[in-house]
Design a protein around this motif. Structure first.
Motif, PDB file in Angstrom:
ATOM      1  N   ALA A 138      18.943  -3.115  -3.788  1.00 28.35           N
ATOM      2  CA  ALA A 138      18.197  -2.660  -4.959  1.00 28.35           C
ATOM      3  C   ALA A 138      16.861  -3.382  -5.095  1.00 28.35           C
ATOM      4  CB  ALA A 138      19.042  -2.863  -6.214  1.00 28.35           C
ATOM      5  N   THR A 139      16.839  -4.662  -4.783  1.00 24.97           N
ATOM      6  CA  THR A 139      15.602  -5.453  -4.912  1.00 24.97           C
ATOM      7  C   THR A 139      14.553  -5.005  -3.913  1.00 24.97           C
ATOM      8  OG1 THR A 139      16.819  -7.374  -5.727  1.00 24.97           O
ATOM      9  CG2 THR A 139      14.640  -7.790  -4.755  1.00 24.97           C
ATOM     10  N   TRP A 140      14.981  -4.700  -2.695  1.00 26.64           N
ATOM     11  CA  TRP A 140      14.022  -4.365  -1.634  1.00 26.64           C
ATOM     12  C   TRP A 140      13.953  -2.867  -1.344  1.00 26.64           C
ATOM     13  CZ3 TRP A 140      10.286  -7.380   0.009  1.00 26.64           C
ATOM     14  CH2 TRP A 140      10.385  -8.759  -0.220  1.00 26.64           C
ATOM     15  N   ALA A 141      14.537  -2.040  -2.215  1.00 23.67           N
ATOM     16  CA  ALA A 141      14.448  -0.595  -2.026  1.00 23.67           C
ATOM     17  C   ALA A 141      12.988  -0.163  -2.020  1.00 23.67           C
ATOM     18  CB  ALA A 141      15.212   0.132  -3.131  1.00 23.67           C
ATOM     19  N   TYR A 142      12.599   0.572  -0.971  1.00 25.06           N
ATOM     20  CA  TYR A 142      11.250   1.120  -0.788  1.00 25.06           C
ATOM     21  C   TYR A 142      10.197   0.021  -0.615  1.00 25.06           C
ATOM     22  CZ  TYR A 142      14.131   4.722  -2.818  1.00 25.06           C
ATOM     23  OH  TYR A 142      15.183   5.558  -3.088  1.00 25.06           O
ATOM     24  N   HIS A 143      10.650  -1.132  -0.126  1.00 17.54           N
ATOM     25  CA  HIS A 143       9.745  -2.228   0.203  1.00 17.54           C
ATOM     26  C   HIS A 143      10.087  -2.740   1.601  1.00 17.54           C
ATOM     27  CE1 HIS A 143       9.579  -2.196  -4.269  1.00 17.54           C
ATOM     28  NE2 HIS A 143       8.298  -2.424  -4.046  1.00 17.54           N
ATOM     29  N   GLU A 178       4.666   3.221   5.716  1.00 13.54           N
ATOM     30  CA  GLU A 178       4.436   3.110   4.282  1.00 13.54           C
ATOM     31  C   GLU A 178       5.213   4.175   3.518  1.00 13.54           C
ATOM     32  OE1 GLU A 178       3.224   0.646   3.011  1.00 13.54           O
ATOM     33  OE2 GLU A 178       1.342  -0.028   3.887  1.00 13.54           O
ATOM     34  N   TYR A 179       5.467   3.896   2.256  1.00 13.77           N
ATOM     35  CA  TYR A 179       6.160   4.844   1.393  1.00 13.77           C
ATOM     36  C   TYR A 179       5.170   5.684   0.595  1.00 13.77           C
ATOM     37  CZ  TYR A 179      10.608   2.541   2.326  1.00 13.77           C
ATOM     38  OH  TYR A 179      11.741   2.043   2.948  1.00 13.77           O
ATOM     39  N   ASN A 197       0.830  -1.201   0.000  1.00 11.77           N
ATOM     40  CA  ASN A 197       0.000   0.000   0.000  1.00 11.77           C
ATOM     41  C   ASN A 197       0.864   1.251   0.000  1.00 11.77           C
ATOM     42  OD1 ASN A 197      -2.218  -1.604  -0.097  1.00 11.77           O
ATOM     43  ND2 ASN A 197      -2.844  -1.293   2.026  1.00 11.77           N
ATOM     44  N   ARG A 198       0.224   2.393  -0.184  1.00 15.14           N
ATOM     45  CA  ARG A 198       0.952   3.649  -0.346  1.00 15.14           C
ATOM     46  C   ARG A 198       0.257   4.740   0.456  1.00 15.14           C
ATOM     47  NH1 ARG A 198       4.318   6.137  -4.455  1.00 15.14           N
ATOM     48  NH2 ARG A 198       4.033   8.413  -4.440  1.00 15.14           N
ATOM     49  N   ALA A 199       1.081   5.648   1.039  1.00 14.99           N
ATOM     50  CA  ALA A 199       0.534   6.784   1.777  1.00 14.99           C
ATOM     51  C   ALA A 199       1.271   8.051   1.354  1.00 14.99           C
ATOM     52  CB  ALA A 199       0.678   6.570   3.282  1.00 14.99           C
ATOM     53  N   VAL A 235       1.265   0.277   8.734  1.00 14.87           N
ATOM     54  CA  VAL A 235       1.437  -0.566   7.555  1.00 14.87           C
ATOM     55  C   VAL A 235       0.399  -1.683   7.567  1.00 14.87           C
ATOM     56  CG1 VAL A 235       2.980  -2.165   6.375  1.00 14.87           C
ATOM     57  CG2 VAL A 235       3.889  -0.044   7.364  1.00 14.87           C
ATOM     58  N   TYR A 236      -0.240  -1.866   6.431  1.00 14.57           N
ATOM     59  CA  TYR A 236      -1.085  -3.035   6.185  1.00 14.57           C
ATOM     60  C   TYR A 236      -0.335  -3.887   5.169  1.00 14.57           C
ATOM     61  CZ  TYR A 236      -5.301  -5.801   5.287  1.00 14.57           C
ATOM     62  OH  TYR A 236      -6.218  -6.836   5.179  1.00 14.57           O
ATOM     63  N   ASP A 237       0.076  -5.101   5.570  1.00 15.50           N
ATOM     64  CA  ASP A 237       0.909  -5.899   4.670  1.00 15.50           C
ATOM     65  C   ASP A 237       0.433  -7.336   4.589  1.00 15.50           C
ATOM     66  OD1 ASP A 237       1.875  -7.203   6.961  1.00 15.50           O
ATOM     67  OD2 ASP A 237       3.734  -6.048   7.036  1.00 15.50           O
ATOM     68  N   ASP A 238       1.153  -8.142   3.801  1.00 14.50           N
ATOM     69  CA  ASP A 238       0.781  -9.538   3.558  1.00 14.50           C
ATOM     70  C   ASP A 238       1.151 -10.441   4.715  1.00 14.50           C
ATOM     71  OD1 ASP A 238       3.641 -10.998   2.526  1.00 14.50           O
ATOM     72  OD2 ASP A 238       3.537  -8.837   2.334  1.00 14.50           O
ATOM     73  N   LEU A 239       1.858  -9.919   5.714  1.00 14.17           N
ATOM     74  CA  LEU A 239       2.327 -10.739   6.824  1.00 14.17           C
ATOM     75  C   LEU A 239       1.333 -10.788   7.973  1.00 14.17           C
ATOM     76  CD1 LEU A 239       5.967  -9.349   6.816  1.00 14.17           C
ATOM     77  CD2 LEU A 239       5.249 -11.598   5.990  1.00 14.17           C
ATOM     78  N   ARG A 240       0.754  -9.620   8.318  1.00 15.49           N
ATOM     79  CA  ARG A 240      -0.101  -9.549   9.507  1.00 15.49           C
ATOM     80  C   ARG A 240      -1.361  -8.726   9.286  1.00 15.49           C
ATOM     81  NH1 ARG A 240       5.137  -8.894  10.880  1.00 15.49           N
ATOM     82  NH2 ARG A 240       6.021 -10.529  12.207  1.00 15.49           N
ATOM     83  N   GLY A 241      -1.607  -8.243   8.091  1.00 10.89           N
ATOM     84  CA  GLY A 241      -2.652  -7.246   7.936  1.00 10.89           C
ATOM     85  C   GLY A 241      -2.165  -5.950   8.545  1.00 10.89           C
ATOM     86  N   TRP A 242      -2.977  -5.312   9.402  1.00 13.33           N
ATOM     87  CA  TRP A 242      -2.524  -4.097  10.078  1.00 13.33           C
ATOM     88  C   TRP A 242      -1.456  -4.449  11.112  1.00 13.33           C
ATOM     89  CZ3 TRP A 242      -3.421   0.329   7.991  1.00 13.33           C
ATOM     90  CH2 TRP A 242      -4.606   0.553   7.265  1.00 13.33           C
ATOM     91  N   ASP A 243      -0.279  -3.840  10.975  1.00 17.32           N
ATOM     92  CA  ASP A 243       0.792  -4.048  11.949  1.00 17.32           C
ATOM     93  C   ASP A 243       0.734  -2.881  12.929  1.00 17.32           C
ATOM     94  OD1 ASP A 243       3.259  -4.373  13.347  1.00 17.32           O
ATOM     95  OD2 ASP A 243       4.017  -5.532  11.651  1.00 17.32           O
TER      96      ASP A 243
END
Length: 655
Positions: A524-529, A227-228, A65-67, A207-215
């Protein structure tokens, strides 16, 4: 930093604390090497799936997600207060419809009834009322919200659908800025006026993510998970204030004099520090474009998870060009009161900042923002995207180390956005690791090695300093949740052990030729993630072509010790010309690849790398080497590169 007053100082040197605290997730084996335990198949905490794959990269269904924020704030010096309003544009890329939003209210940690205050062994002598939320609106209409400690739940009248749907949430708020005791944000008095160090200053999306939903871990002192997005912010201050903040100043013609704009243009072309406002000009009203009322400073920060700023009438200001890869440039700037002026003090801050950013950019990943700012304040030793807060009293090597460490956090966790509230070693440990090489690189090693500080004796060996921690049955592991690690363990574990683990991986297990390209690719792979430890473990194993499960298990998931030695040796058929058979032994649960030095009677020697694989089937493996001369002595790890608990058995003298 995890504890602003203490953690920032630790950043200047690698250290194992002399006194260690109560147990947290302790796992310290009694001893005894078991190859079936070390080399067993490893199940990592987070399973690979379509969101995060087995190679440690984002999977085909990965989302984030994005903010984005538009913020207006005003400093009220008479009351040491900040009033603000923000519009959050929140984009839902998740597969879920969201009927609530969660925001982080970090200023509520300063309330006397906060979870952090009540759980602290030393309550603060002063406190604030935290955030006062005046309004929460959606499409111009009030919505129901609930404040719970350092979190706020916003109940949506209609769920925000998946697939990139957006909403705009408007929040009006105010709070009292903590005094110098406030830690990461403060008001600090100086002879020419207060310095406002403003951080964690606006309600920010959880952050709402694929690991826990709302952290929604509460803010107890461990840091951030955000979030970025892009952030535009405006700060209104009295006319005589300067403001330095994250991102690009977008209205210099309104808030700077013509002389200051000309000096900034000069600095943008200069590898040497250029004064933008001199110490003599600090008290000169002509150093401001107007002499009454207020001014509004406007900034833009792209692709960031946060912003911070500093405001004061007391600032000396200087700057210099940062040279980035591919011919690109940024600007290093320092702001500090006249108390910090001095040739061994903040006069060199911008030089230090420039050198560190250039090194990190060339070595690992280019600095992504137009400006990097170092602020001299009460000494939080704290990092935010594009700006770091350091101490007025810092000088000499300490100022270099703290400046390099704090701006080093640009890479971890500002670019690589790991979850600091859960996995502190991916923040402090990774950053302390890259600091080591920055100290070696700066000005031909002027302040190298990094660990030469007030905390570590000159010439001390870091692999020896880690030994008390590894032997401590009460010590937490690197994987212990950040808030569960007591302060006396926080630095030895998260900083020192986290950094040393990467040094050993780079220099002793993989070699720079394999480690460096893989680590650069990881950034580089995980930049801004948001990578997890499992993502990192999988990525490094895959990219370096090495099954590192044994290392992750022994160093990260456990505090296993290392005690390898040479237990015996004999010539093949009793003839030195036919070679030698060497027997090794391990008295602890962890083993590593090591160098074996063979000293011959004739004064020559030969080094042999002994791979970790010799330990896969036995605690007392044997190795036969082709030699043709009589041997005087065999030594395992002759250059003292490994954290071996007992070196008395590392050498064997041939009879």
């Amino acid at each position: 930093m995890k504890n602003p007053a203490l953690a920032c100082r630790f950043a200047a040197g690698l250290l194992v604390a002399g006194t260690l605290s109560a147990p947290v997730f302790a796992d310290s084996p009694a001893g005894g090497y078991d190859p079936q335990a070390l080399f067993a198949p490893l199940s990592l905490p987070d399973a690979a799936n379509a969101f995060r794959g087995g190679a440690g990269k984002q999977g085909p269904l990965f989302w984030q997600n994005r903010a984005d924020y538009a913020i207006q704030a005003e400093i009220d010096p008479a009351n040491h207060a900040l009033r603000g309003e923000e519009t959050i544009t929140y984009t839902n890329h998740s597969p879920d419809a969201l009927d609530v939003l969660w925001l982080q209210l970090d200023q509520n940690i300063y309330r006397r009834d906060s979870r952090a205050a009540l759980g602290s062994p030393r309550p603060r002598a002063e406190a604030t009322d935290g955030y006062q939320i005046d309004a929460v609106e959606l499409d111009g209409k009030p919505v129901h919200f609930l404040v719970d400690d350092t979190r706020m739940r916003v109940d949506l009248p209609q769920a925000l659908e998946s697939g990139g749907k957006q909403l705009k949430l408007h929040v009006r708020y105010r709070y009292t800025v903590p005094g110098p005791w406030g830690g990461r944000t403060a008001v600090t008095p100086t002879k020419n006026g207060d310095i406002y160090e403003i951080a964690q200053w606006f309600p920010r999306m959880a952050v709402y993510d694929d690991l826990r939903g709302w952290d929604t871990l509460p803010y107890l002192g461990s840091e951030f998970y955000l979030e970025y997005g892009d952030i535009d912010y405006a700060v209104t201050v009295p006319w005589n204030y300067l403001v330095a903040g994250s991102g690009e100043l977008t209205n210099p013609n309104e808030v700077l004099t013509a002389t200051q704009r000309q000096r900034l243009a000069q600095a943008a072309q200069s590898d040497h520090t250029v004064l933008i406002r001199t110490p003599q000009e600090v008290t000169d009203p002509a150093s401001r474009p107007k002499q009454s009322g207020t001014q509004t400073w406007r900034f833009h920060m792209a692709h960031t998870r946060d912003v911070a700023f500093a405001a004061s009438p007391a600032f000396v200001w200087d700057a210099a060009r940062i040279n980035l890869p591919e011919g690109k440039h940024a600007l290093a700037m320092s702001v500090y009161p006249v108390e910090a002026v001095g040739k061994d003090k903040w006069d060199r801050s911008t030089e230090y900042l420039k050198g560190a950013v250039e090194h990190f950019s060339a070595k690992w990943y280019p600095y992504p923002w137009p400006v990097a700012v170092n602020l001299a304040g009460h000494g939080a030793g704290m990092e935010y995207p594009g700006i770091v807060f350091d101490g007025i009293e810092d000088s000499g090597p300490m100022l270099f180390w703290i400046s390099a460490h704090e701006i080093g956090h640009t890479w971890f966790p500002m670019i690589v956005g790991s979850n600091e509230r859960r996995n502190a070693f991916m923040d402090e440990g990774f950053n302390t690791f890259i600091d080591i090489y920055a100290s070696d690189a700066f000005n031909h090693g002027e302040y190298a090695p990094k660990r030469d500080s007030e905390y570590a004796p000159k010439g001390g060996n870091p692999v020896d300093e880690i030994l008390p921690l590894l032997a401590d049955a009460q010590a937490p592991t690197l994987m212990a949740p950040a808030d569960s690690v007591g302060e006396k363990y926080r630095h030895p574990v998260s900083y020192f052990k986290g950094a040393l683990g990467l040094v050993l991986l780079r220099e002793q297990i993989l070699g720079p030729e394999r480690f460096d390209p893989a680590f650069r690719k990881y950034i580089a792979t995980w930049a801004y993630h948001h990578p997890t430890p499992s993502d990192f473990f999988r990525f490094m194993s895959s990219e370096t072509g090495e099954d590192l499960a044994w290392w992750w298990r022994g160093w990260y998931l456990n505090n296993w010790q290392l005690d390898m030695g040479v237990s015996g040796a004999s010539y093949v058929d009793k003839d030195p010309a036919k070679g030698v058979t060497i027997t090794f032994a391990s008295k602890q649960k962890l083993v590593m690849p090591a160098t074996l030095r063979i000293d011959f009677v004739d004064g020559s020697h030969r080094d042999v790398r002994v791979p970790v694989e010799i330990w896969r089937q036995s605690a007392t493996p044997s190795l036969t080497l082709n030699t043709s001369a009589r041997i005087k002595q065999l030594t395992l790890d002759p250059d003292h590169k490994l954290p071996d608990a007992d070196r008395s058995n590392n050498s064997f003298v041939m009879p």
